[in-house]
Design a protein around this motif. Structure first.
Motif, PDB file in Angstrom:
ATOM      1  N   ILE A 156       0.211   4.583   6.636  1.00 29.30           N
ATOM      2  CA  ILE A 156      -0.646   4.652   5.457  1.00 29.30           C
ATOM      3  C   ILE A 156      -1.557   5.866   5.537  1.00 29.30           C
ATOM      4  O   ILE A 156      -1.710   6.618   4.554  1.00 29.30           O
TER       5      ILE A 156
ATOM      6  N   ARG B 253       0.608   9.155   5.029  1.00 31.78           N
ATOM      7  CA  ARG B 253       1.058   9.371   3.650  1.00 31.78           C
ATOM      8  C   ARG B 253      -0.109   9.651   2.712  1.00 31.78           C
ATOM      9  O   ARG B 253       0.033  10.389   1.740  1.00 31.78           O
ATOM     10  N   THR B 254      -1.255   9.043   3.010  1.00 33.23           N
ATOM     11  CA  THR B 254      -2.449   9.327   2.205  1.00 33.23           C
ATOM     12  C   THR B 254      -2.886  10.771   2.388  1.00 33.23           C
ATOM     13  O   THR B 254      -3.198  11.475   1.422  1.00 33.23           O
TER      14      THR B 254
ATOM     15  N   LEU C 262      -0.571  13.097   0.595  1.00 34.13           N
ATOM     16  CA  LEU C 262      -0.847  13.122  -0.838  1.00 34.13           C
ATOM     17  C   LEU C 262      -2.073  13.970  -1.137  1.00 34.13           C
ATOM     18  O   LEU C 262      -2.081  14.761  -2.096  1.00 34.13           O
TER      19      LEU C 262
ATOM     20  N   PHE D  33       1.861   7.076  -6.598  1.00 34.13           N
ATOM     21  CA  PHE D  33       0.885   8.150  -6.801  1.00 34.13           C
ATOM     22  C   PHE D  33       1.530   9.517  -6.621  1.00 34.13           C
ATOM     23  O   PHE D  33       1.253  10.452  -7.377  1.00 34.13           O
ATOM     24  N   GLN D  34       2.370   9.648  -5.611  1.00 33.61           N
ATOM     25  CA  GLN D  34       2.999  10.942  -5.337  1.00 33.61           C
ATOM     26  C   GLN D  34       3.898  11.370  -6.493  1.00 33.61           C
ATOM     27  O   GLN D  34       3.906  12.539  -6.895  1.00 33.61           O
TER      28      GLN D  34
ATOM     29  N   MET E  36      -7.233   6.431  -2.366  1.00 34.36           N
ATOM     30  CA  MET E  36      -6.849   7.189  -1.183  1.00 34.36           C
ATOM     31  C   MET E  36      -7.989   7.236  -0.162  1.00 34.36           C
ATOM     32  O   MET E  36      -7.775   7.076   1.045  1.00 34.36           O
TER      33      MET E  36
ATOM     34  N   LEU F 117       1.327   4.450  -2.772  1.00 36.29           N
ATOM     35  CA  LEU F 117       1.275   5.878  -2.425  1.00 36.29           C
ATOM     36  C   LEU F 117       2.516   6.595  -2.933  1.00 36.29           C
ATOM     37  O   LEU F 117       2.442   7.751  -3.372  1.00 36.29           O
TER      38      LEU F 117
ATOM     39  N   ASN G 253      -8.190   3.986   1.559  1.00 39.87           N
ATOM     40  CA  ASN G 253      -7.107   3.862   2.553  1.00 39.87           C
ATOM     41  C   ASN G 253      -7.557   4.436   3.890  1.00 39.87           C
ATOM     42  O   ASN G 253      -7.334   3.844   4.949  1.00 39.87           O
TER      43      ASN G 253
ATOM     44  N   GLU H 116       0.838  -1.203   0.000  1.00 41.66           N
ATOM     45  CA  GLU H 116       0.000   0.000   0.000  1.00 41.66           C
ATOM     46  C   GLU H 116       0.874   1.255   0.000  1.00 41.66           C
ATOM     47  O   GLU H 116       0.587   2.226  -0.714  1.00 41.66           O
ATOM     48  N   GLN H 117       1.928   1.252   0.778  1.00 42.27           N
ATOM     49  CA  GLN H 117       2.803   2.415   0.835  1.00 42.27           C
ATOM     50  C   GLN H 117       3.579   2.601  -0.468  1.00 42.27           C
ATOM     51  O   GLN H 117       3.853   3.731  -0.880  1.00 42.27           O
TER      52      GLN H 117
END
Length: 253
Positions: free
Chosen positions: A205, A208-209, A212, A123-124, A192, A120, A195, A116-117
């Protein structure tokens, strides 16, 4: 950045590893259905852990390579955006598969937190490279955005030839083959949101979500795009712990 000097061969090597793992992963999660990984036989759990570990590393690699895209004409290789699209398609398909299992099982079928990380992280990097001018992807965006532009300014913008960057964006999303920039943004934002709904106790998680979300909302182009998404409107109207349990955990405040 180093990988982009031999981008074609490097990308083919990554795709050669990613595609079979994606097929194996989809097969296992289909067999597991809505049951947790812990309900599977020991050998299946071990296989699942190995596949998720390998997908984690590959997703980090894809994120780092896509994030190394340079908009400088001196460094922008011809066709690099189509390779970005091929790599991104795999990462986004992985995200969709994980998200489908997560939601259909009501949070029981969660993937490895490290995977999951890794998503992310991807995505970033995708946001940083391919979200800063999404409001210019459509020729009608200026006319429909509600900005106070004169008719002459709108006509001039619509009549002007696409810039090199706009052409690169268009080729990237066409080659991606998952819909236009709005569809892709919705895939990312939906992931997101889930999450925040299904990983309330995982502070890494959640953090970081939220980072983002903050970065996407802080960008001029990406923030305008977010306002058009149904998922974002739902988040804005249902920002309570009933819908997002992470808000009830003191460590997330």
């Amino acid at each position: 950045v180093i990988a982009r000097f031999q981008y074609g061969p490097v990308a083919q090597m990554i795709l050669g590893k990613f595609d079979p793992l994606l097929v194996q992963y989809k097969d296992i999660i289909t067999r597991l259905g809505n049951n947790p990984n812990s309900s599977a036989p020991a050998d299946v759990q071990q296989t699942m852990a190995i596949i998720e570990g390998q997908l984690t590393w590959l997703t980090y690699m894809v994120g780092a390579i896509v994030g190394g895209h340079s908009w400088s004409s001196a460094h922008m290789g011809d066709g690099d955006e189509t390779i970005d699209a091929s790599l991104s398609r795999r990462a986004l398909q992985l995200a969709q598969g994980m998200d489908y299992r997560l939601t259909s099982s009501n949070g029981v079928g969660r993937a490895d937190p490290q995977l999951e990380q890794a998503l992310l992280f991807y995505f970033q990097n995708f946001r940083r490279v391919y979200m800063f001018m999404w409001d210019q992807m459509s020729g009608t965006s200026a006319a429909s955005s509600g900005d106070n532009l004169s008719v002459g300014m709108i006509v001039a913008k619509l009549d002007s030839a696409p810039s090199t960057k706009q052409k690169v964006y268009q080729r990237m999303f066409e080659h991606l083959g998952m819909g236009d920039h709005t569809v892709v943004a919705n895939i990312i934002v939906t992931k997101m949101g889930n999450n925040l709904k299904y990983w309330p106790e995982e502070q890494d998680i959640v953090g970081r979500t939220l980072d983002l979300f903050h970065d996407m909302a802080g960008g001029y182009s990406s923030s305008k795009l977010l306002l058009t998404l149904e998922t974002v409107r739902f988040l804005a109207m249902h920002h309570t712990e009933d819908h997002f349990p992470f808000l009830a955990i003191p460590g997330n405040v």
